[in-house]
Write a protein that holds these residues in place. Structure first.
Motif, PDB file in Angstrom:
ATOM      1  N   MET A   1       0.775  -1.360  -0.016  1.00 49.74           N
ATOM      2  CA  MET A   1       0.009   0.107  -0.148  1.00 49.74           C
ATOM      3  C   MET A   1       0.725   1.106  -0.090  1.00 49.74           C
ATOM      4  SD  MET A   1      -3.301  -0.166   0.217  1.00 49.74           S
ATOM      5  CE  MET A   1      -3.980  -1.338  -0.726  1.00 49.74           C
ATOM      6  N   SER A   2       0.357   2.389  -0.397  1.00 49.74           N
ATOM      7  CA  SER A   2       1.200   3.551  -0.534  1.00 49.74           C
ATOM      8  C   SER A   2       1.033   4.343   0.875  1.00 49.74           C
ATOM      9  CB  SER A   2       0.352   4.592  -1.481  1.00 49.74           C
ATOM     10  OG  SER A   2       1.040   5.612  -1.672  1.00 49.74           O
ATOM     11  N   GLU A   3       2.460   4.785   1.088  1.00 51.32           N
ATOM     12  CA  GLU A   3       2.630   5.149   2.381  1.00 51.32           C
ATOM     13  C   GLU A   3       1.800   6.681   2.483  1.00 51.32           C
ATOM     14  OE1 GLU A   3       3.589   3.889   5.361  1.00 51.32           O
ATOM     15  OE2 GLU A   3       3.808   1.766   4.027  1.00 51.32           O
ATOM     16  N   GLY A   4       1.783   7.165   1.344  1.00 49.38           N
ATOM     17  CA  GLY A   4       1.267   8.671   1.215  1.00 49.38           C
ATOM     18  C   GLY A   4      -0.230   8.786   1.355  1.00 49.38           C
ATOM     19  N   PHE A   5      -1.036   7.646   1.314  1.00 51.77           N
ATOM     20  CA  PHE A   5      -2.287   7.759   1.575  1.00 51.77           C
ATOM     21  C   PHE A   5      -3.007   6.840   2.503  1.00 51.77           C
ATOM     22  CE2 PHE A   5      -1.509   9.198  -3.024  1.00 51.77           C
ATOM     23  CZ  PHE A   5      -2.125  10.342  -2.649  1.00 51.77           C
ATOM     24  N   PRO A   6      -2.628   6.870   3.951  1.00 54.25           N
ATOM     25  CA  PRO A   6      -3.196   6.084   4.595  1.00 54.25           C
ATOM     26  C   PRO A   6      -4.671   5.896   5.015  1.00 54.25           C
ATOM     27  CG  PRO A   6      -2.155   7.990   5.729  1.00 54.25           C
ATOM     28  CD  PRO A   6      -1.979   8.145   4.325  1.00 54.25           C
ATOM     29  N   LEU A   7      -5.518   6.852   4.151  1.00 54.69           N
ATOM     30  CA  LEU A   7      -6.862   6.832   4.523  1.00 54.69           C
ATOM     31  C   LEU A   7      -7.307   5.685   3.747  1.00 54.69           C
ATOM     32  CD1 LEU A   7      -9.592   8.301   5.276  1.00 54.69           C
ATOM     33  CD2 LEU A   7      -9.315   9.401   3.103  1.00 54.69           C
ATOM     34  N   TYR A   8      -6.834   5.521   2.534  1.00 52.87           N
ATOM     35  CA  TYR A   8      -7.005   4.476   1.508  1.00 52.87           C
ATOM     36  C   TYR A   8      -6.267   2.943   1.988  1.00 52.87           C
ATOM     37  CZ  TYR A   8      -8.958   8.256  -0.691  1.00 52.87           C
ATOM     38  OH  TYR A   8      -9.624   9.132  -1.270  1.00 52.87           O
ATOM     39  N   GLN A   9      -5.901   2.726   2.982  1.00 52.11           N
ATOM     40  CA  GLN A   9      -5.116   1.769   3.347  1.00 52.11           C
ATOM     41  C   GLN A   9      -5.994   0.715   4.130  1.00 52.11           C
ATOM     42  OE1 GLN A   9      -1.376   2.363   5.714  1.00 52.11           O
ATOM     43  NE2 GLN A   9      -0.491   0.711   4.900  1.00 52.11           N
ATOM     44  N   LEU A  10      -6.106  -0.672   3.605  1.00 48.24           N
ATOM     45  CA  LEU A  10      -6.884  -1.451   4.216  1.00 48.24           C
ATOM     46  C   LEU A  10      -6.407  -1.994   5.641  1.00 48.24           C
ATOM     47  CD1 LEU A  10      -7.573  -3.811   1.266  1.00 48.24           C
ATOM     48  CD2 LEU A  10      -9.039  -1.993   2.209  1.00 48.24           C
ATOM     49  N   ALA A  11      -7.222  -2.336   6.610  1.00 46.55           N
ATOM     50  CA  ALA A  11      -6.829  -2.957   7.699  1.00 46.55           C
ATOM     51  C   ALA A  11      -5.910  -4.060   7.606  1.00 46.55           C
ATOM     52  CB  ALA A  11      -8.172  -3.254   8.619  1.00 46.55           C
ATOM     53  N   GLU A  12      -5.172  -4.619   8.570  1.00 46.37           N
ATOM     54  CA  GLU A  12      -4.323  -5.852   8.335  1.00 46.37           C
ATOM     55  C   GLU A  12      -5.198  -6.861   8.167  1.00 46.37           C
ATOM     56  OE1 GLU A  12      -1.165  -8.378  11.070  1.00 46.37           O
ATOM     57  OE2 GLU A  12      -1.698  -6.110  11.847  1.00 46.37           O
ATOM     58  N   GLU A  13      -6.250  -7.009   8.873  1.00 48.45           N
ATOM     59  CA  GLU A  13      -7.225  -8.143   8.603  1.00 48.45           C
ATOM     60  C   GLU A  13      -7.550  -8.305   7.306  1.00 48.45           C
ATOM     61  OE1 GLU A  13      -7.796  -6.042  11.156  1.00 48.45           O
ATOM     62  OE2 GLU A  13      -7.224  -7.113  12.693  1.00 48.45           O
ATOM     63  N   HIS A  14      -8.271  -7.149   6.676  1.00 48.09           N
ATOM     64  CA  HIS A  14      -8.573  -7.288   5.234  1.00 48.09           C
ATOM     65  C   HIS A  14      -7.263  -7.590   4.059  1.00 48.09           C
ATOM     66  CE1 HIS A  14     -12.021  -4.300   6.888  1.00 48.09           C
ATOM     67  NE2 HIS A  14     -12.221  -5.288   6.088  1.00 48.09           N
ATOM     68  N   GLU A  15      -5.976  -6.997   4.688  1.00 46.60           N
ATOM     69  CA  GLU A  15      -4.972  -7.301   3.655  1.00 46.60           C
ATOM     70  C   GLU A  15      -4.743  -8.740   3.764  1.00 46.60           C
ATOM     71  OE1 GLU A  15      -3.303  -5.646   1.570  1.00 46.60           O
ATOM     72  OE2 GLU A  15      -3.753  -3.762   2.006  1.00 46.60           O
ATOM     73  N   GLU A  16      -4.789  -9.390   5.064  1.00 46.61           N
ATOM     74  CA  GLU A  16      -4.761 -10.966   5.243  1.00 46.61           C
ATOM     75  C   GLU A  16      -5.608 -11.635   4.222  1.00 46.61           C
ATOM     76  OE1 GLU A  16      -4.659 -11.707   9.376  1.00 46.61           O
ATOM     77  OE2 GLU A  16      -2.673 -10.556   9.600  1.00 46.61           O
ATOM     78  N   LEU A  17      -6.876 -11.296   4.478  1.00 42.98           N
ATOM     79  CA  LEU A  17      -8.013 -11.774   3.750  1.00 42.98           C
ATOM     80  C   LEU A  17      -7.640 -11.898   2.001  1.00 42.98           C
ATOM     81  CD1 LEU A  17     -10.591 -13.212   3.229  1.00 42.98           C
ATOM     82  CD2 LEU A  17     -11.833 -11.125   3.562  1.00 42.98           C
ATOM     83  N   ARG A  18      -7.283 -10.581   1.611  1.00 40.89           N
ATOM     84  CA  ARG A  18      -6.945 -10.324   0.287  1.00 40.89           C
ATOM     85  C   ARG A  18      -6.047 -11.288  -0.285  1.00 40.89           C
ATOM     86  NH1 ARG A  18      -3.914  -5.782  -2.115  1.00 40.89           N
ATOM     87  NH2 ARG A  18      -4.506  -5.596  -4.452  1.00 40.89           N
ATOM     88  N   ALA A  19      -4.854 -11.402   0.604  1.00 43.96           N
ATOM     89  CA  ALA A  19      -3.806 -12.376   0.158  1.00 43.96           C
ATOM     90  C   ALA A  19      -4.367 -13.814   0.225  1.00 43.96           C
ATOM     91  CB  ALA A  19      -2.688 -12.210   1.221  1.00 43.96           C
TER      92      ALA A  19
END
Length: 52
Positions: free
Chosen positions: A1-19
């Motif tokens: 995820m982009s460090e410049g836009f934390p508003l658009y960053q998914l929660a860790e759980e969502h990232e794990e599900l996505r992976a």
């Protein structure tokens, strides 16, 4: 995820599900995609993988 836009960053759980979903799709669904398209058939392999 982009460090410049934390508003658009998914929660860790969502990232794990996505992976996990990506991994399942790459291993269990993608190998049959061309055959399914060529034969114009229902992707039973995908349904089986998603219901496992």
């Amino acid at each position: 995820m982009s460090e410049g836009f934390p508003l658009y960053q998914l929660a860790e759980e969502h990232e794990e599900l996505r992976a996990a979903v990506r991994s399942l799709a790459e291993k269990e669904i993608a190998p049959y995609a061309a055959e399914v398209d060529e034969d114009s058939r229902f992707p039973q392999e995908a349904l089986t993988a998603l219901n496992a």
